[in-house]
Design a protein around this motif. Structure first.
Motif, mmCIF file in Angstrom:
data_model
loop_
_atom_site.group_PDB
_atom_site.id
_atom_site.type_symbol
_atom_site.label_atom_id
_atom_site.label_comp_id
_atom_site.label_asym_id
_atom_site.label_seq_id
_atom_site.Cartn_x
_atom_site.Cartn_y
_atom_site.Cartn_z
ATOM 1 N N ALA A 85 1.120 9.408 -9.457
ATOM 2 C CA ALA A 85 0.697 8.071 -9.035
ATOM 3 C C ALA A 85 1.784 7.406 -8.201
ATOM 4 N N ARG A 86 3.040 7.526 -8.617
ATOM 5 C CA ARG A 86 4.145 6.937 -7.839
ATOM 6 C C ARG A 86 4.230 7.574 -6.456
ATOM 7 N N ALA A 91 3.263 7.294 -0.635
ATOM 8 C CA ALA A 91 2.662 7.861 0.574
ATOM 9 C C ALA A 91 1.740 6.847 1.248
ATOM 10 N N ARG A 92 0.980 6.102 0.443
ATOM 11 C CA ARG A 92 0.096 5.078 1.025
ATOM 12 C C ARG A 92 0.904 3.985 1.700
ATOM 13 N N ARG A 93 2.012 3.583 1.077
ATOM 14 C CA ARG A 93 2.864 2.551 1.694
ATOM 15 C C ARG A 93 3.447 3.059 3.009
ATOM 16 N N ARG A 94 3.879 4.308 3.033
ATOM 17 C CA ARG A 94 4.421 4.871 4.284
ATOM 18 C C ARG A 94 3.358 4.919 5.378
ATOM 19 N N ARG A 95 2.140 5.328 5.002
ATOM 20 C CA ARG A 95 1.044 5.357 5.985
ATOM 21 C C ARG A 95 0.729 3.960 6.469
#
Length: 99
Positions: A85-86, A91-95
Motif C-alpha cells: 500500500a505504501r 507511485a501514485r504521488r509520483r505519477r
C-alpha cells in the motif's frame, strides 16, 4: 457472491461490480500471500527435516502448518500488504506530480 449472474471476486463490491478503492486486487493478495508463506514453509521444512527426520510426513505437515499459517496470517501478510500500500501510494504521488 454474485451480481447480475456474474461471480464476483472477494475484493469486489456488489453495488457497482468494481473493486473497493485502496484494497489490493485478489491477484496481488495471492502473490503477497505466496511471498509470505513460501519462505516460512521452506525454512520450516528444513528445520523439521533436521529436528524430526523420522516423523511421518503428515505429522511434519501438521506441525509446519501450526507455525506457518498463524505467522503468515498475523505477521507476514499484513506487513507485506502495508508495504504494498505504501509503495502504491508513493507511485501514485509520483505519477500525479509528473502531470
Amino acid at each position: 457472491m454474485e451480481h447480475d449472474g456474474k461471480a464476483l471476486a472477494a475484493d469486489e463490491t456488489d453495488a457497482h461490480h468494481h473493486r473497493t478503492p485502496g484494497l489490493a486486487s485478489v491477484h496481488v493478495r495471492a502473490i503477497i500471500t505466496w511471498l509470505a508463506i513460501f519462505p516460512l514453509a521452506a525454512l520450516g521444512m528444513s528445520a523439521l527435516g533436521d529436528l524430526a527426520p523420522a516423523w511421518p510426513p503428515v505429522l511434519r505437515a501438521f506441525v509446519l502448518t501450526l507455525v506457518v499459517v498463524p505467522t503468515a496470517v498475523y505477521f507476514a501478510v499484513p506487513r507485506l500488504l502495508s508495504f504494498h500500500a505504501r509503495m502504491t501510494r508513493a507511485a501514485r504521488r509520483r505519477r500525479g506530480s509528473r502531470v
